[in-house]
Design a protein around this motif. Structure first.
Motif, PDB file in Angstrom:
ATOM      1  N   THR C   9     -47.613 -51.879 -39.275  1.00  0.00           N
ATOM      2  CA  THR C   9     -49.309 -52.284 -39.229  1.00  0.00           C
ATOM      3  C   THR C   9     -49.543 -52.713 -37.876  1.00  0.00           C
ATOM      4  O   THR C   9     -50.834 -51.809 -37.540  1.00  0.00           O
ATOM      5  N   TRP C  14     -49.159 -49.163 -31.936  1.00  0.00           N
ATOM      6  CA  TRP C  14     -50.460 -48.953 -32.232  1.00  0.00           C
ATOM      7  C   TRP C  14     -51.043 -49.050 -30.725  1.00  0.00           C
ATOM      8  O   TRP C  14     -52.475 -49.305 -30.638  1.00  0.00           O
ATOM      9  N   GLU C  57     -60.095 -36.818 -32.882  1.00  0.00           N
ATOM     10  CA  GLU C  57     -60.601 -35.232 -33.576  1.00  0.00           C
ATOM     11  C   GLU C  57     -59.599 -34.731 -33.665  1.00  0.00           C
ATOM     12  O   GLU C  57     -59.574 -32.633 -33.190  1.00  0.00           O
ATOM     13  N   PRO C  73     -55.349 -44.534 -42.314  1.00  0.00           N
ATOM     14  CA  PRO C  73     -57.061 -45.041 -41.485  1.00  0.00           C
ATOM     15  C   PRO C  73     -56.647 -45.173 -39.729  1.00  0.00           C
ATOM     16  O   PRO C  73     -57.293 -45.282 -39.059  1.00  0.00           O
ATOM     17  N   LYS C  74     -54.746 -46.048 -39.914  1.00  0.00           N
ATOM     18  CA  LYS C  74     -54.776 -46.013 -38.709  1.00  0.00           C
ATOM     19  C   LYS C  74     -54.528 -45.082 -37.045  1.00  0.00           C
ATOM     20  O   LYS C  74     -55.585 -44.879 -36.275  1.00  0.00           O
ATOM     21  N   GLU C  76     -55.885 -41.889 -37.569  1.00  0.00           N
ATOM     22  CA  GLU C  76     -58.038 -41.811 -37.434  1.00  0.00           C
ATOM     23  C   GLU C  76     -57.462 -40.490 -37.736  1.00  0.00           C
ATOM     24  O   GLU C  76     -58.522 -40.096 -37.483  1.00  0.00           O
TER      25      GLU C  76
END
Lengths: 374, 156, 193
Positions: C9, C14, C57, C73-74, C76
């Motif tokens: 993470t 990321w 989105e 959550p990462k 999204e």
């Protein structure tokens, strides 16, 4: 219409940028403008660009004003371009402007309103005489303005927010019913306007419309191309706290506040739907920043468009397509500006056609004369 | 103890110079392990407003949004979650405020520094609110007095 | 699996530079179906691809439970069921047991993108299948060998051919590499190798 690609233009384009910079730097004072100066001393100009750019970032709006040497249409364009580089993270829950931390709050409909009328920072009652002392302003005097104003900082016994004048009228049954819970508001940044559009699309479009365009359309209605006959029930300017869910607790937390101008207008009353009493008709306008003419215009147009949607448009300001497609500053300025782009091929063919047509007309003129001679 | 409710901590901290807020957050980050639950992000949010006439929701425009969600873990294994959403374009300050939010909520060692910072920010905001109220108070109009004066003139 | 994901993470996966590299790779494999690209992120290929592709989105389905709880959550992305999701990640070694969205005539592009985890791509390993590929982006014909892909996926894909332009697009990933089979590619299944 076809556009022509031109070789050898790069040097000229670079030169144009340099020439514009030269004019920007051509200041005897030798002092570059500070963004804070634009944001504060030209706050109403900054407000205009914030609202027309559709992005609440006064500091960047000030930068755009500086970069484009005061051209508000270009500055708004730059803000719109900037926002297209950022990801969409969220839509806030529905905020309530009753919670606005007002700095100005007036009503033209009533003398007494709950909480009272407070003129706030306004030029409404100022004489339009040029203050020549501003031509050579003393820096020390400038710096002491704030201190002087706040010298008698009273323990003002004022509430943090004020109720809406319309709520009192509503309680008396004088207003049409509210239409809460109508589904997702229209997102004009993602969807094109395909008519008929919902009212949320009209409000969003007008909220970031170019001030002059909105004003002209509203003025046409005021002067007789329409019959809204508005009274300003309430105009307020202030900071709306933006409440969003806390990432950990999920409870509403204050993420910040946003300067907003808002106007609620009462117009001529109309008969109610079958069986119900007549009520006033309403118009609403709101935008980022401090811009009163814009929200008054928007409220009048909101009412005019409602009428146009219900009964068919009788005047241009009542026609949603006419209004909503012609008030966006970036759209309209872009189209006007595109005429400066090379249209050589199109124009060449126009010239050829005109020459041919002139030639034929000349030939037609000569023919009858020959007959007479014979 | 801190009297200011958690929902106002972020707004209070935003009123202070960012360097200070980041410095205190960094001190927690060096004494604790900080894990990002979501990536600190900066982007845009649609500001949704209720219209005053018909209470319909519409999008007034976009605002810059920065947000972060972290978990702090002390050397002895005590964990606390923190988060922040700001009307701001800097993911770094959102993360710093999220760290302070977590440190304060979990009463992690050194939380008193974070509390003091929140209180100072709260006072700075209160000053700003007082200025605004002074604008209102000094421009208050009482139209009813106008009516009284006319009556008095009429009596003469 | 979950621990390995957790340690990822704080990974450079990321951050924009790595995601831009991965995106370049995706453009390449979709432009030239059948070509195999290397995933340079030191993580599971399917996770690297999801990190680059998803955001707030899009909708994502995880019918085989591949994604660890703390990864969501990462990413999204919004969790939905496979029949409505824009992206679906699944274990290609298992039989296909859902109906993905294949789009509509007005919007065929809304058909799902399926990320399938397979054992090996592009190596002639035991128990694999050799695909003969042709179509847009392929000069003449090309071959792609895959091992660890359950036959039901290609059977289902063949069944969708008549619905073109509706359909789904496949992204196959092993530990280090990935390849794309967009719906425009014609597949002839060759010998089991």
């Amino acid at each position: 219409m076809s556009y022509v690609a031109i070789k050898g233009g790069k040097a000229a384009i670079d030169g144009a940028a340099a020439a514009a910079e030269f004019l920007r730097g051509h200041d005897d004072s030798g002092e570059p403008l500070k963004l804070s100066a634009i944001e504060s001393q030209l706050r109403l100009l900054t407000s205009r660009v914030v609202s027309e750019g559709g992005l609440y970032h006064p500091r960047l709006a000030a930068l755009a004003i500086k970069q484009f040497q005061g051209d508000t249409l270009e500055a708004a364009f730059a803000l719109r371009a900037y926002r297209s580089t950022k990801p969409r993270l969220l839509a806030t829950p529905v905020q309530d402007s009753t919670n606005m931390r007002c700095i100005r709050r007036i009503s033209a409909a009533f003398k007494d309103i709950p909480g009272g009328q407070m003129i706030g920072p306004s030029y409404d009652y100022a004489l339009r005489l040029l203050r020549l002392d501003l031509a050579d302003e003393n820096p020390e005097a400038f710096r002491s303005i704030g201190k002087t104003f706040l010298a008698e900082l009273s323990e003002a016994d004022l509430p943090d927010s004020f109720p809406k004048v319309l709520d009192a009228l509503r309680a008396e049954g004088l207003l049409p019913p509210v239409t809460e819970g109508r589904g997702e508001p229209f997102d004009i940044t993602r969807e094109p306007l395909v008519f008929p559009v919902p009212r949320s699309a009209a409000l969003a479009t007008m909220a970031r419309a170019e001030t002059g365009s909105l004003l002209a359309m509203a003025y046409s209605n005021m002067r007789g191309y329409g019959d809204v006959h508005p009274t300003v029930a309430e105009l307020r300017v202030g900071y709306i706290p933006v409440m969003v869910p806390h990432p950990v607790t999920g409870e509403p937390m204050e993420a910040g506040e946003v300067l907003v101008t808002e106007c609620e207008v009462v117009a001529m009353y109309e008969s109610g739907k079958a069986g119900s009493l007549p009520t006033f008709t309403l118009g609403y306008g709101a935008c980022f920043g401090h811009n009163e003419v814009k929200v008054i215009s928007m409220a009048i147009l909101d009412r005019a468009l409602q009428k146009g949607m219900q009964e068919g448009p009788v005047n241009p300001s009542e026609d949603p397509e006419f209004v909503l497609l012609h008030v966006d500053g970036v759209d309209s300025m872009g189209f006007a500006s595109h005429y400066k782009m090379p249209h050589y091929v199109t124009f060449q063919s126009d010239m050829d056609r005109l020459r041919t047509t002139q030639g034929k007309a000349r030939d037609a003129d000569q023919a009858p004369q020959m007959e007479v001679k014979a | 103890m801190i009297d200011i409710p958690r929902q106002e901590w972020a707004a209070a901290l935003s009123a202070l110079p960012t360097k200070e807020v980041k410095a205190v957050a960094d001190s927690f980050a060096s004494s604790c392990q900080v894990r990002d639950v979501t990536l600190p992000q900066s982007g845009l949010g649609l500001l949704t407003l209720r219209d005053g006439a018909f209470h319909e929701a519409f999008h007034l425009g976009e605002v810059p949004v920065a947000r972060a969600h972290v978990v702090l873990r002390t050397p002895d294994g005590h964990e606390s979650s923190g988060g922040a959403v700001l009307i701001d374009d800097r993911a770094t300050i959102a993360r710093a405020i999220a760290i302070l939010d977590g440190a304060l909520a979990g009463r992690l060692p050194g939380w008193e520094t974070a509390a003091a910072l929140v209180e100072r920010g709260y006072s700075a905001r209160a000053e700003k609110f007082a200025e605004r109220k002074h604008i209102l108070a000094s421009t208050r109009v009482d139209f009813s007095l106008l009516g009284q004066a006319e009556e008095e003139d009429g009596d003469e | 699996m979950s621990n390995m994901q957790t340690s990822m993470t704080s990974h450079r996966l990321w951050f924009p530079p790595m995601q831009q590299q991965i995106f370049r790779g995706l453009l390449h494999v979709f432009s030239y179906p059948g070509r195999v690209a290397e995933c340079t992120a030191e993580s599971m290929t399917w996770l690297a691809l999801l990190a680059a592709l998803t955001g707030g989105e899009v909708t994502l389905a995880d019918p085989h439970g591949l994604i660890a709880a703390d990864i969501w959550p990462k990413l999204e992305a919004r969790l939905t069921t496979p029949d409505t999701a824009t992206f679906i990640v699944a274990d290609g070694g298992r039989a296909m047991d859902f109906q993905p969205c294949i789009g509509s005539l007005e919007s065929p592009e809304t058909g799902a993108t399926l990320l399938l985890r397979v054992a090996a791509l592009g190596e002639h390993s035991e128990g694999g299948v050799l695909l003969d590929l042709s179509g847009p982006g392929i000069q003449g014909n090309t071959e792609l060998s895959i091992s660890g892909l359950h036959p039901s996926w290609l059977i289902a894909r063949a069944g969708l051919a008549a619905a073109f332009p509706l359909g789904v697009d496949l992204l196959l990933c092993d530990d280090r590499r990935f390849a794309a089979l967009p719906r425009t590619t014609r597949i002839k299944t060759g010998d089991i190798i």
